[in-house]
Scaffold this motif. Structure first.
Motif, short mmCIF file in Angstrom:
data_model
loop_
_atom_site.label_atom_id
_atom_site.label_comp_id
_atom_site.label_asym_id
_atom_site.label_seq_id
_atom_site.Cartn_x
_atom_site.Cartn_y
_atom_site.Cartn_z
N VAL A 92 0.85 -1.20 0.00
CA VAL A 92 0.00 0.00 0.00
C VAL A 92 0.89 1.25 0.00
CG1 VAL A 92 -1.73 1.31 1.33
CG2 VAL A 92 -1.93 -1.17 1.12
N ASP A 93 1.94 1.23 0.81
CA ASP A 93 2.85 2.38 0.86
C ASP A 93 3.52 2.59 -0.50
OD1 ASP A 93 2.18 2.59 3.50
OD2 ASP A 93 4.04 1.70 4.27
N GLY A 94 3.93 1.50 -1.14
CA GLY A 94 4.56 1.60 -2.47
C GLY A 94 3.60 2.20 -3.49
N TRP A 95 2.35 1.73 -3.47
CA TRP A 95 1.36 2.26 -4.41
C TRP A 95 1.05 3.74 -4.15
CZ3 TRP A 95 1.00 0.27 -8.82
CH2 TRP A 95 1.00 -1.12 -9.03
N GLU A 96 1.13 4.13 -2.88
CA GLU A 96 0.84 5.53 -2.55
C GLU A 96 1.81 6.46 -3.30
OE1 GLU A 96 0.37 6.01 1.63
OE2 GLU A 96 -0.50 8.01 1.39
N LYS A 97 3.05 6.02 -3.43
CA LYS A 97 4.03 6.84 -4.16
C LYS A 97 3.65 6.92 -5.64
CE LYS A 97 8.06 5.72 -1.33
NZ LYS A 97 9.33 5.01 -1.35
N VAL A 98 3.13 5.81 -6.18
CA VAL A 98 2.72 5.79 -7.59
C VAL A 98 1.55 6.76 -7.80
CG1 VAL A 98 1.68 4.39 -9.43
CG2 VAL A 98 3.50 3.41 -7.99
N THR A 99 0.53 6.65 -6.97
CA THR A 99 -0.67 7.49 -7.18
C THR A 99 -0.32 8.97 -6.98
OG1 THR A 99 -1.42 7.27 -4.87
CG2 THR A 99 -2.26 5.65 -6.45
N GLN A 100 0.56 9.23 -6.02
CA GLN A 100 0.99 10.62 -5.77
C GLN A 100 1.68 11.20 -7.01
OE1 GLN A 100 0.55 12.20 -2.54
NE2 GLN A 100 0.85 13.91 -3.94
N ALA A 101 2.59 10.41 -7.59
CA ALA A 101 3.34 10.88 -8.77
C ALA A 101 2.40 11.12 -9.95
CB ALA A 101 4.41 9.85 -9.14
N VAL A 102 1.44 10.22 -10.14
CA VAL A 102 0.50 10.36 -11.26
C VAL A 102 -0.39 11.58 -11.03
CG1 VAL A 102 -1.49 9.29 -12.42
CG2 VAL A 102 0.56 7.91 -11.90
N HIS A 103 -0.88 11.74 -9.83
CA HIS A 103 -1.73 12.90 -9.54
C HIS A 103 -0.95 14.21 -9.66
CE1 HIS A 103 -4.65 10.13 -7.15
NE2 HIS A 103 -4.95 10.19 -8.43
N ASP A 104 0.29 14.22 -9.19
CA ASP A 104 1.12 15.42 -9.31
C ASP A 104 1.32 15.81 -10.78
OD1 ASP A 104 1.34 15.58 -6.61
OD2 ASP A 104 3.42 14.87 -6.48
N ALA A 105 1.32 14.79 -11.65
CA ALA A 105 1.50 15.04 -13.09
C ALA A 105 0.16 15.29 -13.78
CB ALA A 105 2.22 13.86 -13.73
N GLY A 106 -0.92 15.37 -13.01
CA GLY A 106 -2.24 15.72 -13.57
C GLY A 106 -3.03 14.54 -14.08
N GLY A 107 -2.61 13.31 -13.75
CA GLY A 107 -3.30 12.13 -14.25
C GLY A 107 -4.26 11.51 -13.25
N LYS A 108 -4.96 10.49 -13.71
CA LYS A 108 -5.87 9.70 -12.86
C LYS A 108 -5.48 8.24 -13.02
CE LYS A 108 -8.38 13.34 -11.97
NZ LYS A 108 -8.23 14.00 -10.69
N ILE A 109 -5.70 7.47 -11.96
CA ILE A 109 -5.22 6.08 -12.02
C ILE A 109 -6.12 5.12 -11.24
CG2 ILE A 109 -3.55 6.56 -10.14
CD1 ILE A 109 -1.67 4.47 -11.56
N PHE A 110 -6.52 4.04 -11.92
CA PHE A 110 -7.24 2.91 -11.30
C PHE A 110 -6.25 1.75 -11.15
CE2 PHE A 110 -12.13 3.14 -11.78
CZ PHE A 110 -12.16 4.50 -11.63
N VAL A 111 -6.46 0.94 -10.14
CA VAL A 111 -5.64 -0.27 -9.99
C VAL A 111 -6.46 -1.46 -10.50
CG1 VAL A 111 -6.39 -0.67 -7.58
CG2 VAL A 111 -4.27 -1.69 -8.40
N GLN A 112 -5.82 -2.33 -11.26
CA GLN A 112 -6.53 -3.53 -11.71
C GLN A 112 -6.32 -4.65 -10.71
OE1 GLN A 112 -5.33 -6.26 -14.94
NE2 GLN A 112 -7.33 -5.87 -15.85
#
Ligand SMILES: Cc1cc2nc3c(=O)[nH]c(=O)nc-3n(C[C@H](O)[C@H](O)[C@H](O)COP(=O)(O)O)c2cc1C
Length: 373
Positions: A92-112
């Motif tokens: 969960v902590d690892g994914w938090e860094k991914v979602t943060q980076a994507v959101h900071d870059a203006g994107g949206k992200i779903f996990v499959q």
């Protein structure tokens, strides 16, 4: 001022619709209609998302929506080498860094959420994990492991009712973890021969209880997982991926397939899920969803549809214009073209992917593809 004018025009008239027309996926505003399709890339050493993966997703954040690679909701769902999970705190902590980076870059992200079921090998799994499936039928073919090379798929354990309830609870917990990790939503992987699809298909499901036999019984697991996940995190945060006619991972085209999927799409539609993601398979394996079937599924579902499979800019825009889908997903084109959206917008040429590095560890063929400018 100019942007406001163009947006206003789009509201007045359904045309012209392009890949770059924004879209509101329920409460989630997308800047374009380009979706990055889920792709397993096997870079999660120890099954935990890492900084290399943060960089990979960050590079691709100009897509309207990113869908992650298949992610295991539990140790039992983790059949492949080096795929990530979302059941431990470290994950969960690892994914938090991914979602943060994507959101900071203006994107949206779903996990499959991908529970691999019988498509697995103990060599890829933690001690104590079990390979489970609707019936004790091994899938034809082999599974790659880092330690032993390719190995035949083992015979899975036929799930008891309590195993079924446990797997459903694992999806729910994984979905809650996803929200905690900052994902905009989850996609349930009910396609390509993994656990949910194993329940739907007659080749892998020969149960005689309420989860087997008729089409309505075989889609029960899918419906219950969707209902439970939607109840936990909201239907507007819950999407689902289906591959009718797909035979990947040792499935078959069964009698009544059309009616079964139409019924399933209708039931999913009643839940007001975020989207139905349809894979048209001929781009990778046999099994085409005919045009008439697509219309039936779209009408039965009644909500946002994502089309995927062998699309390019022209065919994706034609799909949108024909009203056959609201969003279009691209898989392989995103591997060597991290800035695919920008390249398509400027009509730049696209790079070709290196197939040899699809699933190998490290940055080669992963984060080292160049941006167009
Ligand atoms: C390397 C690779 C990994 C994939 N992994 C997944 C996956 O984890 N989950 C999934 O639903 N589909 C997976 N797919 C299928 C893609 O999401 C997509 O449906 C397929 O590539 C067809 O789209 P395309 O013609 O645009 O590539 C994968 C495809 C590729 C090439």
């Amino acid at each position: 001022m100019k942007t406001v004018g163009i947006t206003h025009l789009n509201y007045l008239s359904p045309d012209p619709m392009t890949l770059f027309t924004p879209y509101n996926l329920g409460p989630i505003p997308l800047t374009n209609r380009i979706v990055m399709a889920p792709m397993t890339r096997c870079r999660a050493i120890g099954n935990v998302p890492n900084d290399l993966m943060v960089e990979y997703y960050r590079q691709r954040a100009t897509a309207g929506l990113l869908i992650t690679e298949g992610v295991a909701p539990s140790p039992n769902g983790l059949g492949y080498a080096r795929i990530p999970g979302i059941y431990s705190q470290a994950q969960v902590d690892g994914w938090e860094k991914v979602t943060q980076a994507v959101h900071d870059a203006g994107g949206k992200i779903f996990v499959q959420l991908m529970h691999t079921g019988r498509i697995a090998h103990p060599g890829n799994m933690e001690e104590g994990a079990e390979i489970v499936a609707p019936s004790a039928i091994a899938a034809a073919g082999e599974m790659y492991t880092d330690a032993l090379g390719s190995q035949p798929h083992p015979v899975p354990k036929a799930m008891t009712i309590s195993d079924i309830q446990q797997a459903q609870a694992e999806y729910v917990q994984a979905a809650r973890n996803a929200i905690e990790a900052g994902f905009d939503g989850v996609e349930l992987h009910a396609a390509n021969g993994y656990l949910i699809n194993q329940f739907i298909n007659t080749r892998s499901n020969q149960r005689t209880d309420e989860y087997g036999g008729s089409g309505e019984n075989r889609v029960r697991f899918a419906i219950e997982v969707a209902q439970q996940v939607a109840a936990a995190i909201g239907p507007e945060r819950t999407g689902i991926r289906l591959s009718p006619y797909g035979t990947y991972n040792d499935l078959e085209v069964f009698e009544g397939m059309e009616a079964t999927y139409e019924y399933l799409a209708g039931e999913l539609g009643k839940m007001d899920l975020a989207y139905l993601h349809l894979i048209n398979h001929p781009s990778m394996a046999p099994g085409e969803i005919g045009a008439a079937t697509k219309v039936k599924l779209q009408q039965a579902f009644g909500g946002t549809v994502i089309a995927c499979g062998g699309l390019d800019k022209a065919t994706a825009e034609a799909t949108l214009l024909a009203g056959e889908a609201d969003l279009t997903a691209f898989g392989r084109p995103f591997i060597p073209n991290p800035d695919l959206a920008g390249r398509m917008q400027k009509d730049l040429s696209l790079s070709a992917p290196d197939h040899k590095t699809f699933y190998t560890p490290g940055e080669k063929g992963y984060t080292d593809y160049a941006m167009a400018d």
